[in-house]
Enzyme design. Structure first.
Site, short mmCIF file in Angstrom:
data_model
loop_
_atom_site.label_atom_id
_atom_site.label_comp_id
_atom_site.label_asym_id
_atom_site.label_seq_id
_atom_site.Cartn_x
_atom_site.Cartn_y
_atom_site.Cartn_z
CG ASP A 86 -23.76 54.43 18.07
OD1 ASP A 86 -24.52 55.22 18.68
OD2 ASP A 86 -23.87 53.18 18.13
CG ASN A 115 -24.45 46.53 28.04
OD1 ASN A 115 -23.37 46.47 28.62
ND2 ASN A 115 -25.01 47.67 27.68
CG ASP A 159 -19.85 49.95 32.68
OD1 ASP A 159 -20.63 50.33 31.79
OD2 ASP A 159 -20.11 50.00 33.90
CD GLU A 161 -24.51 53.03 21.90
OE1 GLU A 161 -24.88 53.86 22.74
OE2 GLU A 161 -25.27 52.47 21.11
N1 LIG Z 1 -22.41 48.92 29.89
C1 LIG Z 1 -22.95 50.08 29.54
N2 LIG Z 1 -23.92 50.12 28.59
C2 LIG Z 1 -24.45 51.30 28.24
C3 LIG Z 1 -24.02 52.50 28.84
N3 LIG Z 1 -24.73 53.51 28.27
C4 LIG Z 1 -25.56 52.96 27.36
N4 LIG Z 1 -25.39 51.61 27.33
C5 LIG Z 1 -26.09 50.63 26.53
O1 LIG Z 1 -25.79 50.80 25.16
C6 LIG Z 1 -26.79 50.08 24.39
C7 LIG Z 1 -27.09 50.87 23.13
O2 LIG Z 1 -27.90 50.05 22.34
P1 LIG Z 1 -28.62 50.52 21.03
O3 LIG Z 1 -28.82 52.01 21.04
O4 LIG Z 1 -29.81 49.64 20.86
O5 LIG Z 1 -27.62 50.28 19.87
P2 LIG Z 1 -26.65 49.09 19.50
O6 LIG Z 1 -27.01 47.79 20.16
O7 LIG Z 1 -25.24 49.55 19.75
O8 LIG Z 1 -26.88 48.92 17.97
P3 LIG Z 1 -26.36 49.83 16.78
O9 LIG Z 1 -25.95 51.17 17.33
O10 LIG Z 1 -27.53 49.93 15.85
O11 LIG Z 1 -25.19 49.11 16.16
C8 LIG Z 1 -28.00 49.95 25.32
O12 LIG Z 1 -28.16 48.58 25.64
C9 LIG Z 1 -27.60 50.73 26.57
O13 LIG Z 1 -28.10 50.14 27.74
C10 LIG Z 1 -23.01 52.43 29.86
O14 LIG Z 1 -22.58 53.43 30.46
N5 LIG Z 1 -22.51 51.21 30.16
#
Ligand SMILES: Nc1nc2c(ncn2[C@@H]2O[C@H](COP(=O)(O)OP(=O)(O)OP(=O)(O)O)[C@@H](O)[C@H]2O)c(=O)[nH]1
Length: 301
Positions: free
Chosen positions: A178, A186, A195, A221
């Site tokens: 992850d 983002n 992306d 992610e």
């Molecule tokens: N650019 C992009 N962002 C994505 C995609 N799928 C999910 N996300 C983003 O991934 C982010 C995941 O954030 P969180 O689950 O809060 O976790 P994090 O910020 O990685 O924090 P931790 O996992 O705790 O380290 C969210 O902002 C989603 O919008 C995608 O296909 N493209």
């Protein structure tokens, strides 16, 4: 096999009009008969991988007619299906206008024999329909953004691997990844940059797999890697190497200073365990990796 067959078989393969090639367990091209060499860009000195062969064939307009403007994505998608079954067959167009029926047979030790026959002369009835079906099947297995296996495909592959490993009492490790603080990526640089990071991570993840390993994007992610027939020490090494690789990944070409990290959880399949159970435990390990500061691997026994 008797001595005579040992001599005769390679001679026949050499003179055959069938396209014949052999790849070893590392997917390095080890043999190609003249008919195969005529079609694909090949090097037979033990230095050419399958993906290099496809790439060089594409750039020199040989081999399979590949309709894409992103060859790396095409290779990533094709690689996610390659060698996952003991046998598969499919149709392909060649750049020279011929139409072939390609078969791939994989031995337990990982060696793969590819044999293709020219089927240009066969009636074209239903060909478009078959191609559309193949395309739909590929799309149903592929993650649209990263071109690696999607959740459904990777789950099927791991499910099969679990069955095989239980039957043969062999080891199987599963790692979950992850990306860390991905929301910040983002928020700070935009969704398009996010992306690009996901695509770049996928390339690194896929690059660390052997052909009988498998990886995929579970969603968002979150990614998964399945490593059959390794000791835990070896599996840890693979994942640690990937984490280190990622730390240096320049995923955003316009921002050479940008870096990102990932957390990982690794577990070994237990006797009788299901896909859901093993993923649950890997998720638990991943959670601990996040809790202990991210950018690390946690392996749970
Ligand atoms: N650019 C992009 N962002 C994505 C995609 N799928 C999910 N996300 C983003 O991934 C982010 C995941 O954030 P969180 O689950 O809060 O976790 P994090 O910020 O990685 O924090 P931790 O996992 O705790 O380290 C969210 O902002 C989603 O919008 C995608 O296909 N493209």
């Amino acid at each position: 096999m008797n001595q005579e067959l040992h001599t005769v078989l390679p001679e026949l393969a050499h003179q055959s009009e069938l396209l014949i090639a052999m790849f070893d367990q590392h997917d390095i091209l080890r043999y190609a008969n003249p008919a195969f060499q005529e079609v694909f860009a090949v090097r037979l000195d033990g230095s050419m991988s399958w993906s290099a062969m496809v790439f060089e064939s594409y750039t020199t307009q040989r081999g399979v007619a590949i309709k894409t403007d992103n060859i790396e994505q095409w290779i990533a998608s094709a690689y996610s299906r390659r060698g996952k079954l003991p046998f598969r067959a499919f149709e392909s167009d060649l750049t020279d206008g011929r139409w072939i029926w390609m078969t791939e047979t994989v031995q337990e030790n990982g060696w793969m024999m590819c044999i293709a026959s020219d089927i240009t002369h066969l009636r074209q009835d239903g060909r478009e329909l078959r191609q559309a079906r193949d395309q739909a099947l590929r799309a149903a297995q592929t993650d649209m953004l990263t071109s690696i296996s999607n959740r459904r495909h990777i789950s099927q592959i791991i499910q099969q691997a679990i069955q095989d490993m239980h039957q043969k009492s062999m080891s199987l490790h599963v790692a979950l990844f992850d990306l860390d603080h991905f929301k910040n990526v983002n928020d700070s640089f935009g969704h398009a940059a996010g992306d690009l990071v996901l695509i770049s991570f996928s390339r690194r993840l896929q690059a660390c797999t052997r052909r009988d390993d498998a990886c995929g994007r579970l969603g968002g992610e979150e990614f998964i890697l399945c490593l059959p027939q390794l000791t835990t020490a070896q599996a840890v090494q693979v994942v640690e190497r990937l984490l280190e690789d990622v730390r240096h990944d320049m995923a955003l070409p316009d921002m050479p200073d940008f870096r990102y990290t990932t957390s990982a959880g690794l577990v070994q399949l237990r006797a009788g365990e299901t896909l859901e159970q093993v993923i649950d435990r890997a998720d638990h390990a991943l959670y601990q990796a996040k809790e202990h500061g991210r950018n690390r691997l946690v392996w749970l026994d």
